[in-house]
Design a protein around this motif. Structure first.
Motif, short mmCIF file in Angstrom:
data_model
loop_
_atom_site.label_atom_id
_atom_site.label_comp_id
_atom_site.label_asym_id
_atom_site.label_seq_id
_atom_site.Cartn_x
_atom_site.Cartn_y
_atom_site.Cartn_z
N CYS A 8 -3.75 5.23 -9.05
CA CYS A 8 -2.94 5.14 -7.96
C CYS A 8 -2.96 3.46 -7.53
CB CYS A 8 -3.33 5.83 -6.74
SG CYS A 8 -2.79 7.74 -7.19
N PRO A 9 -1.70 3.15 -6.71
CA PRO A 9 -1.96 1.68 -6.38
C PRO A 9 -3.10 1.63 -5.08
CG PRO A 9 0.24 2.76 -6.06
CD PRO A 9 -0.51 3.74 -6.37
N SER A 10 -3.55 0.38 -5.30
CA SER A 10 -4.63 0.10 -4.18
C SER A 10 -4.43 0.27 -2.74
CB SER A 10 -5.47 -1.08 -4.38
OG SER A 10 -4.73 -2.29 -4.25
N ASP A 12 -4.35 -2.12 -0.67
CA ASP A 12 -3.85 -3.63 -0.60
C ASP A 12 -2.53 -3.76 -1.23
OD1 ASP A 12 -5.85 -4.13 0.86
OD2 ASP A 12 -7.10 -4.78 -0.76
N SER A 13 -2.03 -2.95 -2.09
CA SER A 13 -1.10 -3.05 -3.03
C SER A 13 0.44 -2.78 -2.13
CB SER A 13 -0.95 -2.35 -4.14
OG SER A 13 -1.62 -2.37 -4.91
N ALA A 14 1.58 -3.73 -2.38
CA ALA A 14 2.90 -3.44 -1.74
C ALA A 14 3.12 -2.08 -1.83
CB ALA A 14 3.75 -4.42 -1.99
N ASP A 15 3.02 -1.38 -2.94
CA ASP A 15 3.46 0.02 -3.03
C ASP A 15 2.42 1.10 -2.83
OD1 ASP A 15 1.80 -0.69 -5.19
OD2 ASP A 15 3.05 0.22 -6.67
N ARG A 16 1.34 0.80 -1.89
CA ARG A 16 0.36 1.75 -1.68
C ARG A 16 0.85 3.06 -1.19
NH1 ARG A 16 -0.21 -2.44 2.16
NH2 ARG A 16 0.97 -2.15 3.91
N SER A 18 2.85 4.83 -2.36
CA SER A 18 3.35 5.71 -3.58
C SER A 18 1.94 6.37 -4.11
CB SER A 18 4.01 4.90 -4.83
OG SER A 18 3.22 3.97 -5.27
N ASN A 35 -5.71 6.54 -2.19
CA ASN A 35 -6.27 5.11 -2.07
C ASN A 35 -7.02 4.95 -0.62
OD1 ASN A 35 -3.85 5.10 -0.38
ND2 ASN A 35 -2.93 3.52 -1.63
#
Length: 66
Positions: A8-10, A12-16, A18, A35
């Motif tokens: 999964c996105p971290s 800190d990711s913009a898509d967190r 999801s 996350n």
């Protein structure tokens, strides 16, 4: 934290947002993502490091349905 493949996105990711649900409590208005992000029904977020992301519901979005 995430054991999924692909991961999964971290947080800190913009898509967190999801990331997969780890716990869901609609009666209390929040969900825990894989996350570590706590996502609130008003679209606010609490990140694992304690940072707060203000609600970002689009302007004009209705809280009720017709």
């Amino acid at each position: 934290m995430c054991q999924h493949q692909p991961p999964c996105p971290s947080a800190d990711s913009a898509d967190r947002e999801s990331a997969r649900l780890a716990a869901h409590h609609p009666e209390q208005g929040w969900s825990l993502l894989c996350n570590g992000v706590v996502l609130f029904e008003d679209t606010g977020e609490l990140l694992p490091d304690g940072r707060v992301i203000a609600p970002h519901r689009p302007r004009g979005a209705s809280l009720t349905t017709a």
